[in-house]
Motif scaffolding. Structure first.
Motif, PDB file in Angstrom:
ATOM      1  N   THR A  91      95.783  45.081  94.628  1.00 15.72           N
ATOM      2  CA  THR A  91      96.452  45.715  93.422  1.00 15.72           C
ATOM      3  C   THR A  91      97.253  46.452  93.835  1.00 15.72           C
ATOM      4  O   THR A  91      97.377  47.638  94.153  1.00 15.72           O
ATOM      5  CB  THR A  91      95.331  47.079  92.025  1.00 15.72           C
ATOM      6  OG1 THR A  91      94.165  46.095  91.730  1.00 15.72           O
ATOM      7  CG2 THR A  91      96.208  47.753  91.106  1.00 15.72           C
ATOM      8  N   ILE A  92      98.685  46.517  93.038  1.00 19.52           N
ATOM      9  CA  ILE A  92      99.712  46.697  93.577  1.00 19.52           C
ATOM     10  C   ILE A  92     100.464  47.548  92.602  1.00 19.52           C
ATOM     11  O   ILE A  92     101.048  47.162  91.317  1.00 19.52           O
ATOM     12  CB  ILE A  92     101.202  45.668  93.654  1.00 19.52           C
ATOM     13  CG1 ILE A  92      99.901  45.489  95.386  1.00 19.52           C
ATOM     14  CG2 ILE A  92     102.042  46.616  94.439  1.00 19.52           C
ATOM     15  CD1 ILE A  92     101.307  44.800  96.299  1.00 19.52           C
ATOM     16  N   CYS A  93     100.406  48.605  92.036  1.00 17.43           N
ATOM     17  CA  CYS A  93     100.804  49.923  90.731  1.00 17.43           C
ATOM     18  C   CYS A  93     102.040  50.201  91.239  1.00 17.43           C
ATOM     19  O   CYS A  93     102.583  50.104  92.171  1.00 17.43           O
ATOM     20  CB  CYS A  93      99.833  50.517  90.887  1.00 17.43           C
ATOM     21  SG  CYS A  93      98.213  49.851  89.714  1.00 17.43           S
ATOM     22  N   THR A  94     102.997  50.471  89.760  1.00 16.11           N
ATOM     23  CA  THR A  94     104.700  51.267  89.792  1.00 16.11           C
ATOM     24  C   THR A  94     103.902  52.607  90.322  1.00 16.11           C
ATOM     25  O   THR A  94     102.754  53.028  89.930  1.00 16.11           O
ATOM     26  CB  THR A  94     105.637  50.461  89.404  1.00 16.11           C
ATOM     27  OG1 THR A  94     104.744  51.237  87.236  1.00 16.11           O
ATOM     28  CG2 THR A  94     105.177  49.366  89.057  1.00 16.11           C
ATOM     29  N   ASN A  95     104.873  53.262  90.653  1.00 14.73           N
ATOM     30  CA  ASN A  95     104.478  54.888  90.820  1.00 14.73           C
ATOM     31  C   ASN A  95     104.707  55.203  88.812  1.00 14.73           C
ATOM     32  O   ASN A  95     103.606  56.237  89.175  1.00 14.73           O
ATOM     33  CB  ASN A  95     105.924  55.603  91.210  1.00 14.73           C
ATOM     34  CG  ASN A  95     106.129  55.389  92.834  1.00 14.73           C
ATOM     35  OD1 ASN A  95     105.333  54.893  93.630  1.00 14.73           O
ATOM     36  ND2 ASN A  95     107.265  55.331  93.228  1.00 14.73           N
ATOM     37  N   ILE A  96     104.978  54.221  88.533  1.00 14.27           N
ATOM     38  CA  ILE A  96     104.400  55.267  86.839  1.00 14.27           C
ATOM     39  C   ILE A  96     102.590  54.647  86.539  1.00 14.27           C
ATOM     40  O   ILE A  96     102.357  55.543  85.703  1.00 14.27           O
ATOM     41  CB  ILE A  96     105.141  54.525  85.671  1.00 14.27           C
ATOM     42  CG1 ILE A  96     106.925  55.141  85.863  1.00 14.27           C
ATOM     43  CG2 ILE A  96     105.153  54.737  84.399  1.00 14.27           C
ATOM     44  CD1 ILE A  96     107.903  54.448  85.120  1.00 14.27           C
ATOM     45  N   GLU A  97     103.203  53.745  86.723  1.00 15.80           N
ATOM     46  CA  GLU A  97     101.629  53.280  86.622  1.00 15.80           C
ATOM     47  C   GLU A  97     100.048  54.268  87.537  1.00 15.80           C
ATOM     48  O   GLU A  97      99.220  54.493  86.400  1.00 15.80           O
ATOM     49  CB  GLU A  97     100.841  51.675  86.875  1.00 15.80           C
ATOM     50  CG  GLU A  97     101.657  51.007  86.023  1.00 15.80           C
ATOM     51  CD  GLU A  97     101.854  49.362  86.439  1.00 15.80           C
ATOM     52  OE1 GLU A  97     102.032  48.262  85.795  1.00 15.80           O
ATOM     53  OE2 GLU A  97     101.977  49.175  88.190  1.00 15.80           O
ATOM     54  N   THR A  98     101.135  54.642  88.371  1.00 10.95           N
ATOM     55  CA  THR A  98      99.468  55.430  89.682  1.00 10.95           C
ATOM     56  C   THR A  98      99.441  56.516  88.851  1.00 10.95           C
ATOM     57  O   THR A  98      98.649  56.950  88.560  1.00 10.95           O
ATOM     58  CB  THR A  98     100.379  54.966  90.996  1.00 10.95           C
ATOM     59  OG1 THR A  98     100.502  53.667  91.406  1.00 10.95           O
ATOM     60  CG2 THR A  98      99.635  56.055  91.421  1.00 10.95           C
ATOM     61  N   ARG A  99     100.731  57.305  87.984  1.00  8.22           N
ATOM     62  CA  ARG A  99     101.047  58.473  87.084  1.00  8.22           C
ATOM     63  C   ARG A  99      99.673  57.954  86.572  1.00  8.22           C
ATOM     64  O   ARG A  99      98.752  59.374  86.010  1.00  8.22           O
ATOM     65  CB  ARG A  99     101.978  59.378  87.239  1.00  8.22           C
ATOM     66  CG  ARG A  99     102.108  60.103  86.673  1.00  8.22           C
ATOM     67  CD  ARG A  99     103.320  60.590  86.601  1.00  8.22           C
ATOM     68  NE  ARG A  99     104.097  59.607  85.212  1.00  8.22           N
ATOM     69  CZ  ARG A  99     104.287  59.323  84.076  1.00  8.22           C
ATOM     70  NH1 ARG A  99     103.168  59.515  83.042  1.00  8.22           N
ATOM     71  NH2 ARG A  99     105.285  58.500  83.177  1.00  8.22           N
ATOM     72  N   LEU A 100      99.811  57.287  85.337  1.00 10.35           N
ATOM     73  CA  LEU A 100      98.950  56.792  85.058  1.00 10.35           C
ATOM     74  C   LEU A 100      97.422  57.431  84.790  1.00 10.35           C
ATOM     75  O   LEU A 100      96.850  57.855  84.243  1.00 10.35           O
ATOM     76  CB  LEU A 100      99.418  55.777  83.584  1.00 10.35           C
ATOM     77  CG  LEU A 100     100.467  56.548  82.684  1.00 10.35           C
ATOM     78  CD1 LEU A 100     101.628  54.967  82.229  1.00 10.35           C
ATOM     79  CD2 LEU A 100     100.867  57.974  81.875  1.00 10.35           C
ATOM     80  N   TRP A 101      97.250  56.577  85.838  1.00  8.13           N
ATOM     81  CA  TRP A 101      95.877  56.413  86.525  1.00  8.13           C
ATOM     82  C   TRP A 101      95.085  57.269  86.844  1.00  8.13           C
ATOM     83  O   TRP A 101      93.927  57.695  86.536  1.00  8.13           O
ATOM     84  CB  TRP A 101      96.098  55.118  87.165  1.00  8.13           C
ATOM     85  CG  TRP A 101      94.519  54.364  87.699  1.00  8.13           C
ATOM     86  CD1 TRP A 101      93.842  54.905  88.760  1.00  8.13           C
ATOM     87  CD2 TRP A 101      93.457  54.415  86.454  1.00  8.13           C
ATOM     88  NE1 TRP A 101      92.327  54.353  89.311  1.00  8.13           N
ATOM     89  CE2 TRP A 101      92.765  54.434  87.578  1.00  8.13           C
ATOM     90  CE3 TRP A 101      93.062  53.689  85.466  1.00  8.13           C
ATOM     91  CZ2 TRP A 101      91.184  53.730  87.239  1.00  8.13           C
ATOM     92  CZ3 TRP A 101      91.838  52.946  85.092  1.00  8.13           C
ATOM     93  CH2 TRP A 101      90.782  53.248  85.706  1.00  8.13           C
ATOM     94  N   ASP A 102      96.974  58.283  87.210  1.00  9.46           N
ATOM     95  CA  ASP A 102      95.682  59.392  88.017  1.00  9.46           C
ATOM     96  C   ASP A 102      95.307  60.442  87.002  1.00  9.46           C
ATOM     97  O   ASP A 102      94.300  60.887  86.679  1.00  9.46           O
ATOM     98  CB  ASP A 102      96.959  60.066  88.958  1.00  9.46           C
ATOM     99  CG  ASP A 102      96.870  59.377  90.383  1.00  9.46           C
ATOM    100  OD1 ASP A 102      96.302  58.631  90.691  1.00  9.46           O
ATOM    101  OD2 ASP A 102      98.193  59.225  90.933  1.00  9.46           O
ATOM    102  N   ILE A 103      96.518  60.539  85.909  1.00  7.45           N
ATOM    103  CA  ILE A 103      96.012  62.003  85.201  1.00  7.45           C
ATOM    104  C   ILE A 103      94.393  61.699  84.489  1.00  7.45           C
ATOM    105  O   ILE A 103      93.415  61.751  83.644  1.00  7.45           O
ATOM    106  CB  ILE A 103      97.277  61.374  84.054  1.00  7.45           C
ATOM    107  CG1 ILE A 103      98.135  62.368  84.820  1.00  7.45           C
ATOM    108  CG2 ILE A 103      97.092  62.134  82.819  1.00  7.45           C
ATOM    109  CD1 ILE A 103      99.504  62.154  83.960  1.00  7.45           C
TER     110      ILE A 103
END
Length: 182
Positions: A91-103
Motif C-alpha cells: 500500500t502506497i499512500c500520499t502524505n494527505i492520505e496518511t494524515r487522514l488515516w492517522d487521524i
C-alpha cells in the motif's frame, strides 16, 4: 462464699463484634477508594499513550504537520484508502492520505474501538475530546475525558487553548503535552 466466673460476658462479646464490624466497613471503603484511584491512574496512562501516539504519527508525516491541527472527538469518517502497511504489504499512500488515516485510526483508538465486549466498545477513555494546536513547529496535544469521581476541573489552571478543549466540569480530566517536531 464468692463464686468466680471465668470467661466473657455477652456484653463484652457484643462490644467486640461492633468494633470488628466498624473496622471491616473501613477496610471495604478503603478498597473502593483504592480501586477508583487505580482506575483514574489507568486512564491517565491511556491518555498519555494516545497523546504520544498522535505526536509520533505527526513526526512520521512532517509535511502535513499543520493539517493535523483541530479538535477530535471520534466523529471522523473512514478515509477512502486504508494506509496500514504490513509485512509484505504494498500500500502506497500520499502524505494527505496518511494524515487522514492517522487521524481516523487515532480517534478509533481513544474511543475504545480496539477493545470490544459483546459488540460494545470497552477500551479507550470516557467522553474523550482531543485537541491539537500547532504554532510553527511547536505542538500542543490536549486529551480530555470524564473521570470516575467528582474532583476539580482538570484544566482550571490550564492555558486558554487547553481550557477550550472538552466540556468543563468537576469530572473533566486532562493531559497536556507540549513538544516540538523538527
Amino acid at each position: 462464699m464468692q463464686v468466680k466466673v471465668k470467661g466473657f460476658s455477652l456484653i463484652e462479646v457484643m462490644v467486640s463484634l461492633v468494633i470488628l464490624v466498624i473496622g471491616l466497613i473501613g477496610i471495604f471503603n478503603l478498597h473502593i477508594v483504592a480501586k477508583q484511584g487505580s482506575f483514574e491512574s489507568f486512564q491517565q496512562t491511556q491518555a498519555s499513550y494516545y497523546a504520544n501516539d498522535i505526536v509520533n504519527r505527526m513526526r512520521m508525516n512532517p509535511s502535513e504537520l499543520n493539517n493535523y491541527e483541530g479538535t477530535y472527538n471520534g466523529g471522523t469518517s473512514a478515509p477512502t484508502k486504508a494506509c496500514d502497511v504490513g509485512i509484505g504489504g504494498n500500500t502506497i499512500c500520499t502524505n494527505i492520505e496518511t494524515r487522514l488515516w492517522d487521524i481516523y485510526q487515532w480517534e478509533r483508538s481513544f474511543q475504545g474501538e480496539n477493545e470490544k465486549s459483546s459488540g460494545a466498545n470497552v477500551g479507550g477513555l470516557d467522553s474523550t475530546t482531543a485537541c491539537i494546536n500547532i504554532n510553527d513547529r511547536d505542538v500542543t496535544v490536549v486529551m480530555t475525558w470524564r473521570g470516575i469521581r467528582a474532583s476539580t476541573d482538570g484544566l482550571s489552571e490550564g492555558s486558554t487553548f487547553a481550557k477550550s478543549c472538552g466540556t468543563s466540569s468537576n469530572r473533566r480530566r486532562a493531559l497536556v503535552i507540549n513538544t516540538a517536531i523538527l
